[in-house]
Structures are given as C-alpha cells and as structure tokens.
Design a protein around this motif. Structure first.
Motif, PDB file in Angstrom:
ATOM      1  N   LEU A   1       0.927  -0.853  -0.146  1.00  0.00           N
ATOM      2  CA  LEU A   1      -0.038   0.350  -0.396  1.00  0.00           C
ATOM      3  C   LEU A   1       0.963   1.192   0.382  1.00  0.00           C
ATOM      4  CD1 LEU A   1      -2.904  -1.007   2.371  1.00  0.00           C
ATOM      5  CD2 LEU A   1      -2.432  -1.619   0.335  1.00  0.00           C
ATOM      6  N   ASP A   2       0.771   2.284  -1.010  1.00  0.00           N
ATOM      7  CA  ASP A   2       1.206   3.133  -1.021  1.00  0.00           C
ATOM      8  C   ASP A   2       1.189   4.604  -0.415  1.00  0.00           C
ATOM      9  OD1 ASP A   2       3.267   2.116  -2.915  1.00  0.00           O
ATOM     10  OD2 ASP A   2       2.052   2.663  -4.876  1.00  0.00           O
ATOM     11  N   VAL A   3       1.650   4.144   0.906  1.00  0.00           N
ATOM     12  CA  VAL A   3       1.261   4.680   1.923  1.00  0.00           C
ATOM     13  C   VAL A   3       2.526   5.627   2.813  1.00  0.00           C
ATOM     14  CG1 VAL A   3       0.449   3.735   3.927  1.00  0.00           C
ATOM     15  CG2 VAL A   3      -0.236   5.938   3.899  1.00  0.00           C
TER      16      VAL A   3
ATOM     17  N   GLU B   1      -1.440  17.123   5.045  1.00  0.00           N
ATOM     18  CA  GLU B   1      -1.788  15.556   3.554  1.00  0.00           C
ATOM     19  C   GLU B   1      -2.848  14.981   4.325  1.00  0.00           C
ATOM     20  OE1 GLU B   1      -0.660  15.674   0.899  1.00  0.00           O
ATOM     21  OE2 GLU B   1       0.416  17.819   0.660  1.00  0.00           O
ATOM     22  N   GLN B   2      -3.128  15.076   5.487  1.00  0.00           N
ATOM     23  CA  GLN B   2      -3.916  13.253   6.166  1.00  0.00           C
ATOM     24  C   GLN B   2      -5.159  13.088   5.226  1.00  0.00           C
ATOM     25  OE1 GLN B   2      -5.890  13.554  10.383  1.00  0.00           O
ATOM     26  NE2 GLN B   2      -4.054  13.061  10.756  1.00  0.00           N
ATOM     27  N   GLU B   3      -6.152  13.764   5.313  1.00  0.00           N
ATOM     28  CA  GLU B   3      -7.113  13.883   4.694  1.00  0.00           C
ATOM     29  C   GLU B   3      -7.143  12.616   3.139  1.00  0.00           C
ATOM     30  OE1 GLU B   3     -11.609  15.248   3.555  1.00  0.00           O
ATOM     31  OE2 GLU B   3     -10.131  16.801   3.945  1.00  0.00           O
ATOM     32  N   ASN B   4      -6.248  13.308   2.161  1.00  0.00           N
ATOM     33  CA  ASN B   4      -5.659  12.809   0.780  1.00  0.00           C
ATOM     34  C   ASN B   4      -5.407  11.741   1.280  1.00  0.00           C
ATOM     35  OD1 ASN B   4      -7.671  15.095  -0.176  1.00  0.00           O
ATOM     36  ND2 ASN B   4      -4.880  16.208  -0.365  1.00  0.00           N
ATOM     37  N   ALA B   5      -4.373  11.891   2.368  1.00  0.00           N
ATOM     38  CA  ALA B   5      -3.979  10.032   2.258  1.00  0.00           C
ATOM     39  C   ALA B   5      -4.698   9.277   2.548  1.00  0.00           C
ATOM     40  CB  ALA B   5      -2.773  10.544   3.064  1.00  0.00           C
ATOM     41  N   VAL B   6      -5.157   9.748   3.840  1.00  0.00           N
ATOM     42  CA  VAL B   6      -6.473   8.657   4.451  1.00  0.00           C
ATOM     43  C   VAL B   6      -7.297   8.117   3.698  1.00  0.00           C
ATOM     44  CG1 VAL B   6      -8.434   8.121   5.441  1.00  0.00           C
ATOM     45  CG2 VAL B   6      -6.892   9.581   7.180  1.00  0.00           C
TER      46      VAL B   6
ATOM     47  N   ALA C   1      -7.515   3.906   2.109  1.00  0.00           N
ATOM     48  CA  ALA C   1      -8.862   3.676   2.232  1.00  0.00           C
ATOM     49  C   ALA C   1      -9.408   2.924   0.617  1.00  0.00           C
ATOM     50  CB  ALA C   1      -9.880   4.468   2.530  1.00  0.00           C
ATOM     51  N   LEU C   2      -8.969   3.845  -0.569  1.00  0.00           N
ATOM     52  CA  LEU C   2      -9.270   3.631  -1.825  1.00  0.00           C
ATOM     53  C   LEU C   2      -8.014   1.917  -1.991  1.00  0.00           C
ATOM     54  CD1 LEU C   2     -10.141   3.858  -4.223  1.00  0.00           C
ATOM     55  CD2 LEU C   2      -8.506   5.585  -5.410  1.00  0.00           C
ATOM     56  N   GLU C   3      -7.604   2.457  -1.402  1.00  0.00           N
ATOM     57  CA  GLU C   3      -6.362   1.107  -2.159  1.00  0.00           C
ATOM     58  C   GLU C   3      -6.730  -0.026  -1.530  1.00  0.00           C
ATOM     59  OE1 GLU C   3      -1.948   1.026  -2.865  1.00  0.00           O
ATOM     60  OE2 GLU C   3      -1.588   3.138  -1.847  1.00  0.00           O
TER      61      GLU C   3
ATOM     62  N   SER D   1     -11.001   5.010  12.747  1.00  0.00           N
ATOM     63  CA  SER D   1     -12.447   5.397  12.874  1.00  0.00           C
ATOM     64  C   SER D   1     -12.046   6.292  11.272  1.00  0.00           C
ATOM     65  CB  SER D   1     -12.578   6.370  14.042  1.00  0.00           C
ATOM     66  OG  SER D   1     -12.093   6.837  13.988  1.00  0.00           O
ATOM     67  N   MET D   2     -11.121   6.977  11.597  1.00  0.00           N
ATOM     68  CA  MET D   2     -10.805   7.846   9.909  1.00  0.00           C
ATOM     69  C   MET D   2     -11.295   7.299   8.454  1.00  0.00           C
ATOM     70  SD  MET D   2      -7.517   9.379  11.745  1.00  0.00           S
ATOM     71  CE  MET D   2      -7.374  11.117   9.897  1.00  0.00           C
ATOM     72  N   LEU D   3     -10.408   6.180   8.945  1.00  0.00           N
ATOM     73  CA  LEU D   3     -10.546   4.770   7.296  1.00  0.00           C
ATOM     74  C   LEU D   3     -11.987   4.320   7.942  1.00  0.00           C
ATOM     75  CD1 LEU D   3      -7.575   2.779   7.552  1.00  0.00           C
ATOM     76  CD2 LEU D   3      -7.924   4.614   6.104  1.00  0.00           C
ATOM     77  N   SER D   4     -13.011   4.151   8.678  1.00  0.00           N
ATOM     78  CA  SER D   4     -14.030   3.395   8.527  1.00  0.00           C
ATOM     79  C   SER D   4     -15.271   4.203   7.029  1.00  0.00           C
ATOM     80  CB  SER D   4     -14.348   3.167   9.771  1.00  0.00           C
ATOM     81  OG  SER D   4     -14.619   4.620  10.305  1.00  0.00           O
TER      82      SER D   4
END
Length: 308
Positions: A208-210, A220-225, A229-231, A264-267
């Motif tokens: 996973l590229d993160v 950058e946090q919102e875009n990174a999360v 999640a998309l990956e 919780s951020m990913l859920s």
C-alpha cells in the motif's frame, strides 16, 4: 561460507522444518527487528545503520544469550518479488523453483543468474480457470548472501529464510477464528502491507503506497486517508471479483502511531469494518512495537487447520 554451501542452504526457503525457531530477525534499513522465546515471544527493535548491523547484532546475541540459536531470517517486503506462474506439468516439487526461475527473465530488473528463488502454493480455488498456479519468489543472490553471512558472523545458526507475507500469515490465520478469512493491514514508515489469509493459506498480499508522514501531516492527512482507504477497498474488490472469495467482514490494523485514530478515520470509506489489533487477545501485555511485527509473527507456530 562457500558459495556452493550457501546455495544449498537456500534450497527450500519457505518449507517448515517442524522445529519451532528460537530467534527471528528482520534486517531493515533502519535497524534490526527481533523476537525470541516461548509464545508469546519477547520482541524488540535495535536502531542502527547498515554499517553497524554486525556490531549491534553481536551485542544482542551476547545480551540475550542467543549464541548458536536456530534463527529464522525474514526478508522485508521491498527485498524480494513474488510472481504467479503456471506450474509446468511433470516437474518434481524439489525441482520446481529452478524450473520456473528462468521464466522470471521477463519480469526481473536483473538477470535470473543473479537471483535466488523458491515457490509456495497458490490457492487452487482462486485460480479462476488460469490452470494450476504457484507463487514464485525471487531475491537478489548478493543481498541474501550478505544477510546469511551477517547471521553466521554474529554467532547464530540460520535455520530458515522466510518472507514478510508468509511470516504475517502465522498471525493472520490466528485472527481467522471463523475460518472465513481474515485481513491485516500493517502500516510501516514508508509503505503499508495488506495480507488476506484463509485456512492457513495466503490469498492476497499487497503493498500500500502510503507514508506515516502523510498520515500525520495535517495538510496531507485527509488525502492520505482517502488514498489508503481506496487502495484497501480495491484490494478487497480484487479478492472478491478476481479470486472468487467472499471478503472478510473486518480488517485488523497495526500501525506505530497508536495515538492517531486511524481505524475510525478509515471506517467511513470502507465497506468492511476496521479496528486496531487487540494485542491482549494474543497474550501480549501492552502493545508490540509494530516494527517487530513480521519477526514476531514468524516465531508463531503453525496452527492446524480445522477439518470440515
């Protein structure tokens, strides 16, 4: 160690000997992750630059009394490659790795003569009409030779070589109590690793590229999360559509920064539930340093598959 004897040592990299390893090591660019002892094993991480590895490992051997201990060496995810290939007919199991190594020439960025390789099973119910497949692992011979020499020069006895996803399989299979499959996402400093297993079998392993920096950076946090999640969701979709498996209902998450409420951020972006791994359920007091996860998992004994 002579070159010929080294190659002999590498034969059958991923085959269990039936003897539980006493010490497990993952040699990383930023240090040495280790685990040792009875279940649950002790684990730790020693920060060091590559030039200091031997001195640091020798110090660990002296400190913990590991001299002569049977040792499992875990290759990190970025030190090898895995390819799915059709198994040739009429080839004995012991000759399979050599028979397939020369087919790697179209995939490797180095010559197959500079590669050491081995195979492990691909699940038969996931081939979807592609014939009988096997997973072929390839690593640079010079890199593996260097790590073998490091273990020997530190006074340890190399018992076997493992790779990150097969080490993590030992842990993920313990999370699969329903025998319907389990998913683990392990986030490291520069990338993540997602593993799905069912019935002691590895079905999917994805990088996973993160980066942890992006996840902690407010800008950058919102875009990174969302990207993470998309990956994860794409991997689950691939597991369902291309491998023909029902995706696990829950995902276990391991990351070094436990203060970040990442689960919780990913859920909100995932169809499956996600939760931080509960170490107490595995008999570990407190939290294991996540940098030690592959080494610690490599020391877990295999659990027998429940017969239906």
């Amino acid at each position: 160690m002579a070159r010929r004897s080294m190659i002999k040592t590498l034969t059958g990299l991923f085959r269990r000997t039936g003897q539980r390893p006493r010490v497990c090591l993952e040699i990383r660019p930023d240090g040495i992750a280790w685990s040792a002892g009875a279940e649950p094993a002790r684990a730790g991480f020693a920060d060091c630059l590559p030039a200091k590895r031997l001195a640091v490992l020798q110090s660990l051997v002296t400190e913990h009394g590991w001299a002569g201990a049977a040792t499992t060496l875990v290759l990190p995810l970025d030190q090898y490659q895995v390819f799915q290939m059709e198994r040739p007919e009429g080839v004995e199991e012991t000759e399979l790795a050599d028979a397939l190594k020369w087919k790697l020439k179209d995939f490797l960025d180095f010559s197959p003569t500079d590669a050491v390789s081995d195979v492990f099973p691909f699940p038969a119910d996931a081939s979807r009409g592609r014939g009988v497949l096997v997973n072929v692992v390839a690593a640079r011979k010079s890199l593996v030779r260097e790590l073998i020499d490091l273990v020997g020069n530190a006074g340890l006895a190399l018992a076997r070589i493992d790779i990150a996803e097969l080490a993590l399989r030992n842990l993920v299979c313990r999370l699969d109590e329903s025998r319907r499959g389990a998913t683990l996402v392990h986030l490291k400093e520069h990338y993540g690793h997602m593993v799905i297993c069912r019935d002691q079998t590895l079905y999917l392993s994805r990088r996973l590229d993160v980066t942890s920096g992006d996840l902690q950076d407010a800008a950058e946090q919102e875009n990174a999360v969302q990207s993470l999640a998309l990956e994860i969701q794409r991997s689950l979709d691939y597991y369902e559509s291309q491998l023909g498996q029902a995706p696990p209902a829950r995902i276990q998450l391991v990351c070094r920064d436990s203060a970040l409420p990442l689960a919780s951020m990913l859920s909100s972006y995932l169809a499956a539930g996600i939760e931080t791994l509960d170490w107490r359920a595995l008999g570990v007091d407190g939290e294991l340093d996540s940098r030690c996860l592959p080494a610690w998992s490599a020391g877990l004994p295999d659990r027998e598959v429940v017969q239906r």
